[in-house]
Design a protein around this motif. Structure first.
Motif, PDB file in Angstrom:
ATOM      1  N   TYR A   1      35.116  -6.609 -27.148  1.00 51.87           N
ATOM      2  CA  TYR A   1      33.730  -6.467 -27.598  1.00 51.87           C
ATOM      3  C   TYR A   1      32.949  -7.726 -27.265  1.00 51.87           C
ATOM      4  CZ  TYR A   1      35.521  -9.005 -31.737  1.00 51.87           C
ATOM      5  OH  TYR A   1      36.117  -9.909 -32.574  1.00 51.87           O
ATOM      6  N   ARG A   2      31.630  -7.591 -27.301  1.00 50.95           N
ATOM      7  CA  ARG A   2      30.724  -8.703 -27.004  1.00 50.95           C
ATOM      8  C   ARG A   2      29.844  -8.971 -28.224  1.00 50.95           C
ATOM      9  NH1 ARG A   2      28.855 -10.792 -22.198  1.00 50.95           N
ATOM     10  NH2 ARG A   2      29.869  -9.075 -21.076  1.00 50.95           N
ATOM     11  N   VAL A   3      29.648 -10.254 -28.536  1.00 50.87           N
ATOM     12  CA  VAL A   3      28.743 -10.634 -29.628  1.00 50.87           C
ATOM     13  C   VAL A   3      27.748 -11.660 -29.103  1.00 50.87           C
ATOM     14  CG1 VAL A   3      30.201 -10.091 -31.607  1.00 50.87           C
ATOM     15  CG2 VAL A   3      30.496 -12.261 -30.445  1.00 50.87           C
ATOM     16  N   THR A   4      26.533 -11.630 -29.643  1.00 48.05           N
ATOM     17  CA  THR A   4      25.472 -12.557 -29.249  1.00 48.05           C
ATOM     18  C   THR A   4      24.922 -13.258 -30.482  1.00 48.05           C
ATOM     19  OG1 THR A   4      23.808 -10.785 -29.404  1.00 48.05           O
ATOM     20  CG2 THR A   4      24.819 -11.171 -27.247  1.00 48.05           C
ATOM     21  N   GLY A   5      24.250 -14.389 -30.249  1.00 46.94           N
ATOM     22  CA  GLY A   5      23.628 -15.125 -31.349  1.00 46.94           C
ATOM     23  C   GLY A   5      24.608 -15.895 -32.194  1.00 46.94           C
ATOM     24  N   VAL A   6      25.787 -16.248 -31.655  1.00 45.70           N
ATOM     25  CA  VAL A   6      26.843 -16.876 -32.440  1.00 45.70           C
ATOM     26  C   VAL A   6      26.794 -18.401 -32.374  1.00 45.70           C
ATOM     27  CG1 VAL A   6      29.341 -17.109 -32.719  1.00 45.70           C
ATOM     28  CG2 VAL A   6      28.348 -14.885 -32.170  1.00 45.70           C
ATOM     29  N   LEU A   7      26.510 -18.972 -31.213  1.00 47.81           N
ATOM     30  CA  LEU A   7      26.578 -20.424 -31.053  1.00 47.81           C
ATOM     31  C   LEU A   7      25.539 -21.125 -31.930  1.00 47.81           C
ATOM     32  CD1 LEU A   7      27.085 -20.846 -27.196  1.00 47.81           C
ATOM     33  CD2 LEU A   7      28.818 -20.679 -29.009  1.00 47.81           C
ATOM     34  N   ASN A   8      25.905 -22.318 -32.397  1.00 48.42           N
ATOM     35  CA  ASN A   8      25.023 -23.139 -33.229  1.00 48.42           C
ATOM     36  C   ASN A   8      24.542 -24.344 -32.435  1.00 48.42           C
ATOM     37  OD1 ASN A   8      25.524 -21.558 -35.629  1.00 48.42           O
ATOM     38  ND2 ASN A   8      27.547 -22.526 -35.693  1.00 48.42           N
ATOM     39  N   ALA A   9      23.282 -24.712 -32.625  1.00 49.31           N
ATOM     40  CA  ALA A   9      22.694 -25.853 -31.913  1.00 49.31           C
ATOM     41  C   ALA A   9      22.592 -27.059 -32.839  1.00 49.31           C
ATOM     42  CB  ALA A   9      21.313 -25.485 -31.378  1.00 49.31           C
TER      43      ALA A   9
END
Length: 235
Positions: free
Chosen positions: A117-125
């Motif tokens: 599966y693919r997820v988006t919006g996960v990385l934190n800046a």
């Protein structure tokens, strides 16, 4: 009342997860392509399959109006030989639920599940780096996971040591990260079986500019039953 009572996290369900291996590949656009190899043993039980629940919505400290949410798209569900498993997708509270198995067919013994599966919006800046903070297996499994392993690629920032935690939510018990000699990525090993209700959480940092600047996705926080009861309506 019964719905509000906590489930016994150590109840014997009669089956086990023998191995849970996650391959987490961060794409050039910052999305995650995740492959999970889940091998289970139902023993003599007669089952239809498993539920895989993946958390995608989280509260935000200090924000009482919004929740953070991840975009989610299931790509495939097969067994180890590549044969497709029937599955359906639904939303259960803060989780995406994949119901995997055939309602018209029962199974027992050892079974394999390969989920992509693919997820988006996960990385934190952050000001000096970006970060992946990821719950590998989820805390909703009602059975013990005998072996858990995660692999993250590409390799992270050498200035920041990868971190790994195991246990119930908020646990500070550490597990072991290992950086392969080829520096392709980082491996995380669970050093003990993971009990029902426990999870593995990993943290990997990346230099700024490795991926597009992360942005988080927000949704309105769900209203409580009290708020819904007293909200204004045309009636």
């Amino acid at each position: 009342l019964f719905a509000a009572m906590p489930r016994d996290a150590h109840a014997d369900e009669g089956w086990t997860i023998e191995s849970f291996v996650a391959r987490i590949e961060i794409q050039a656009d910052g999305s995650l392509l995740i492959g999970e190899d889940i091998d289970v043993d139902f023993g003599a039980l007669v089952k239809h399959g498993i539920f895989r629940e993946i958390p995608i919505e989280y509260s935000i400290p200090g924000d009482d109006k919004h929740h953070r949410i991840y975009g989610f798209e299931a790509a495939s569900v097969t067994d180890a030989a590549g044969k497709a498993w029937p599955y359906s997708q639904s939303r259960i509270g803060a989780n995406v639920r994949l119901k995997i198995g055939d309602a018209d067919r029962t199974i027992s013994g050892k079974q394999s599940y390969r989920i992509t599966y693919r997820v988006t919006g996960v990385l934190n800046a952050f000001s000096d780096h970006d970060e992946l903070y990821w719950n590998v297996n989820g805390s909703e499994w009602p059975v013990t996971t005998q072996r858990i392993l995660a692999f993250v690629s590409p390799f992270g920032d050498t200035k920041y040591q990868p971190q790994c935690f195991v246990g119930v939510r908020g646990s500070t018990e550490t597990c072991r990260p290992q950086i392969p000699d080829d520096f392709v990525g980082t491996m995380f090993f669970g050093e003990r079986p993971v009990a029902p209700g426990e999870q593995m959480t990993i943290v990997v940092a990346f230099p700024k500019g490795t991926f597009p600047e992360p942005t988080i996705l927000l949704v309105d926080k769900p209203k409580s039953a009290f708020e819904r009861y007293f909200e204004f309506t045309p009636l």
